[in-house]
Design a protein around this motif. Sequence first.
Motif, mmCIF file in Angstrom:
data_model
loop_
_atom_site.group_PDB
_atom_site.id
_atom_site.type_symbol
_atom_site.label_atom_id
_atom_site.label_comp_id
_atom_site.label_asym_id
_atom_site.label_seq_id
_atom_site.Cartn_x
_atom_site.Cartn_y
_atom_site.Cartn_z
ATOM 1 N N TRP A 142 0.765 -1.266 0.052
ATOM 2 C CA TRP A 142 0.064 0.015 -0.063
ATOM 3 C C TRP A 142 0.933 1.179 0.096
ATOM 4 C CZ3 TRP A 142 -0.694 4.022 3.868
ATOM 5 C CH2 TRP A 142 -1.809 4.670 3.356
ATOM 6 N N HIS A 146 1.912 4.560 -2.752
ATOM 7 C CA HIS A 146 1.563 5.902 -2.505
ATOM 8 C C HIS A 146 2.825 6.629 -2.676
ATOM 9 C CE1 HIS A 146 -2.626 6.091 -1.620
ATOM 10 N NE2 HIS A 146 -2.769 4.641 -1.299
ATOM 11 N N TRP A 168 -0.167 -0.042 -8.612
ATOM 12 C CA TRP A 168 -1.459 -0.707 -8.417
ATOM 13 C C TRP A 168 -1.268 -1.785 -9.940
ATOM 14 C CZ3 TRP A 168 -1.798 3.974 -6.277
ATOM 15 C CH2 TRP A 168 -1.956 4.146 -5.022
ATOM 16 N N GLU A 189 -3.187 -4.385 -2.128
ATOM 17 C CA GLU A 189 -3.902 -3.611 -3.014
ATOM 18 C C GLU A 189 -3.229 -3.868 -4.600
ATOM 19 O OE1 GLU A 189 -4.701 0.656 -2.262
ATOM 20 O OE2 GLU A 189 -5.501 -0.048 -0.359
ATOM 21 N N TRP A 224 -6.452 -2.057 -12.941
ATOM 22 C CA TRP A 224 -6.013 -0.578 -12.606
ATOM 23 C C TRP A 224 -5.445 -0.160 -13.733
ATOM 24 C CZ3 TRP A 224 -6.345 0.985 -7.620
ATOM 25 C CH2 TRP A 224 -6.877 0.046 -6.695
ATOM 26 N N TRP A 250 -7.860 3.254 -14.415
ATOM 27 C CA TRP A 250 -8.506 3.695 -13.123
ATOM 28 C C TRP A 250 -8.651 5.018 -13.102
ATOM 29 C CZ3 TRP A 250 -5.001 4.666 -7.953
ATOM 30 C CH2 TRP A 250 -6.087 4.716 -7.003
ATOM 31 N N HIS A 284 -8.959 -6.526 -1.287
ATOM 32 C CA HIS A 284 -9.239 -5.014 -1.502
ATOM 33 C C HIS A 284 -9.983 -4.899 -2.733
ATOM 34 C CE1 HIS A 284 -7.651 -1.062 -3.340
ATOM 35 N NE2 HIS A 284 -8.098 -0.552 -2.128
ATOM 36 N N GLU A 317 -11.337 -1.867 -5.263
ATOM 37 C CA GLU A 317 -11.350 -0.240 -5.577
ATOM 38 C C GLU A 317 -12.480 -0.438 -6.633
ATOM 39 O OE1 GLU A 317 -10.017 2.901 -4.844
ATOM 40 O OE2 GLU A 317 -11.833 3.152 -5.951
ATOM 41 N N LYS A 326 -11.098 -4.230 2.100
ATOM 42 C CA LYS A 326 -10.957 -2.672 2.243
ATOM 43 C C LYS A 326 -11.664 -2.213 0.824
ATOM 44 C CE LYS A 326 -7.612 1.083 1.480
ATOM 45 N NZ LYS A 326 -6.053 1.418 1.634
ATOM 46 N N VAL A 375 -12.660 6.064 -5.228
ATOM 47 C CA VAL A 375 -12.015 7.215 -5.742
ATOM 48 C C VAL A 375 -12.778 7.742 -7.024
ATOM 49 C CG1 VAL A 375 -9.948 8.153 -6.695
ATOM 50 C CG2 VAL A 375 -10.063 6.653 -4.727
ATOM 51 N N HIS A 391 -13.163 3.039 2.306
ATOM 52 C CA HIS A 391 -12.311 4.059 1.874
ATOM 53 C C HIS A 391 -13.428 5.086 1.051
ATOM 54 C CE1 HIS A 391 -8.299 4.009 3.530
ATOM 55 N NE2 HIS A 391 -8.999 3.088 4.187
ATOM 56 N N GLU A 392 -13.237 6.450 0.927
ATOM 57 C CA GLU A 392 -14.170 7.388 0.109
ATOM 58 C C GLU A 392 -15.492 6.712 0.691
ATOM 59 O OE1 GLU A 392 -11.759 5.587 -1.823
ATOM 60 O OE2 GLU A 392 -10.341 7.153 -0.860
ATOM 61 N N GLU A 450 -12.608 5.232 6.088
ATOM 62 C CA GLU A 450 -11.654 6.351 6.081
ATOM 63 C C GLU A 450 -12.309 7.642 6.277
ATOM 64 O OE1 GLU A 450 -8.198 7.684 2.673
ATOM 65 O OE2 GLU A 450 -10.242 7.305 2.200
ATOM 66 N N GLU A 478 -2.172 8.725 3.958
ATOM 67 C CA GLU A 478 -1.821 8.813 2.682
ATOM 68 C C GLU A 478 -1.341 10.264 1.926
ATOM 69 O OE1 GLU A 478 -5.188 6.755 1.195
ATOM 70 O OE2 GLU A 478 -5.967 8.385 0.039
#
Length: 704
Positions: free
Chosen positions: A311, A315, A321, A367, A373, A376, A414, A416, A444, A448, A484-485, A503, A509
């Motif tokens: 992760w 970042h 990813w 992730e 990805w 993305w 994960h 996303e 998770k 985004v 998250h988000e 989150e 991050e």
Amino acid sequence: MKKTITLLLLIGSILSCTKESTPLSVTSPNGSNSINFHLSEDGSPYYFVNHNNKIVIDSSSMGFDFKDQNALKSNLNIINSTAKTVNETWEMPWGEQKEVVNHYNELVVELEEAVAPNRKLNIYFRAYNDGIGFRYEFMQQHGIDSIIILDENTEFQLTEDYTSWWIPGDWDIYEHLYNTTKISEIDAISKRNNADLKQTYIPENAVNTPVTMRGEDGLHLSFHEANLTDYAGMTLKVDNESLLLTSELVGSGRSGYKVKRELPFKTPWRTVQIADKASELIESKLIVNLNEPNKLGDVSWFEPKKYVGIWWEMHLGKSTWDYAGSQDMGTFTEDVKPTGKHGATTENTKRYIDFASENNIKGVLVEGWNTGWEHWVGFEDREGVFDFITPYPDYDLEGLNKYAKEKGVEIIMHHETSAAPRTYEQQLDTAYQLMNKLGIHSVKTGYVGKIIPKGEYHHGQWMVNHYRKVLETAAKYNVAINAHEPIKATGLRRTYPNAISREGLRGQEFNAWSADGGNPAEHLPIVAFTRMLAGPIDFTPGVFDIELPTKENNRVSTTIAQQLALYVVIYSPVQMASDLPENYENQPALQFIRDVGVDWDQTKVLNGEVGDYVTIARKERKTGNWFIGGITDENAREITIGFDFLDDGTDYEAIIYKDAEDAHYKNNPTAIAIENINIDKGSTLTVPMAEGGGFAISLIKKNN
Ligand code: NOJ
Ligand code: CA
């Protein structure tokens, strides 16, 4: 004018020839908080709130605007009212404490319009020792099955120009820095152009909740909502002059309304936590108490845990990813050449699993393990792109899962979604079936980007329902969600304990890449008294390589000792050790992360002031050991701790991790001093904190 109304009511001399009603009131069990309700002459509903005989919310009106119906805000009669007391204790399957006392007095006011169509509305008021809550109930009406709410107009008339800690009322994201201003100076509109946020929509001078404020006399109020179910999230519009807050629901550019519901239904609770000391806000259990009991029953398939993950390296820009480079590939095909920078490889994942298993860390988040990805960030057309079943060719999903299990570690899944919830919903069952088959119990999730379909916002009713569907579907497969988000936490973890964390704030991050260089030192001492009042936070603490040598313009603005303190200060049943395994090598401070608990029997907030500092002590469920964390803003300070909360007649080995004498978050953040002493109930200890610093203490019971 409003003050006059309240005064008249307080005197109690209501003119009997008007329709104005005698106030009905309900007071908290200890007598400190009361809510008073009355109808004005034209039958408009008003309430006000007292704390220790002081008016903290002055006469404030309530009402709704509808599509195809007149507004509901006046011409009401009280047709009945009932009162009751509830005093019960319930258990959190995991949490900041095991037992929660839910003690309140309730008043239900039943209203009916005096004129056709004689609509009925009930209002539930609850007075607690730590605050108040109220909610509306729309009753079955003759000939109407559903209503469309254009807006809810619940007012909160403040009585002082409080100092407030706020983020803008963004309909899409909560990842803003907190602002500290008087209510009269709140300017949310100026926060519209945020270079770091991929989604942001701030239509009004409104704030998001929880919003916390402090008065001249030290009174603290925090406004939020509880049990946000099938409704739009609430922001609070601010009138800088009259100091009036009014609910402003998140809307939808697609539907043109805020909420559509079948009748009957109850709205979320509107809540005000009320405290004489800032520390009491954190101890308050108002938000969870205003939610329904556990609907899932036995949830022992999930265990609170620390985790590491593939992760931080993404970042920091060390790996990616995606497997094949960001390109518009449509769908992923196996003949695409890898870039060689992919983070989630079998080999790298094994490295993290090994590190976790050697360090008493039970989870490994990966992730970038699944296809999609390449398409993305920055793509408009994200529907159908992410696949939550198919691993990249260099990731051995089944083999790694087996490897982790053998080492006593569980992979954390994960997903996303790239804010394409319909694509996610299509795959929910198959994705969770796969997890269930592998024995993976937490995921998770991420959202985004701008929501597809266009016109929907992360915090509107449509997305509130999506997030709920995810929780409910996940529960069927024994899967827990760390979103998250997300939509904000409103205490639903009581009803759905699989809502483990989220989150919903500017997390760690941002330190790696935000255009402003990272979170300022005051960020977390504000977060503890604002966002944290809503519920658990996946902040991802534990960065040891504070200065981020590969990121010229970014850094973490805390000392290493503060990073340790965050494991205690910030509550979450999943707590990440976020740095790269190599950055923990030969670091004596890692011992604290190995030792620290993640599931608590009791929590004591020892001291704190919003935006300045806070010290929290928590007792671990399994062992009875205590852990203490203290953090400060950009100012150095000294904290003195008394230990009267420890068990009688017990000696504890205290390992103290504190800022070294010359530590400073800017120029010497990794200077840490570690010391072992004996502590018992009668001890006191003074600990210095450097600028941007903190301390962490493990109190391990000795066998005496
Ligand atoms: C945003 C999340 O907050 C972050 O933790 C995650 O790594 C990325 N999205 C990718 O999903
Ligand atoms: Ca985020």
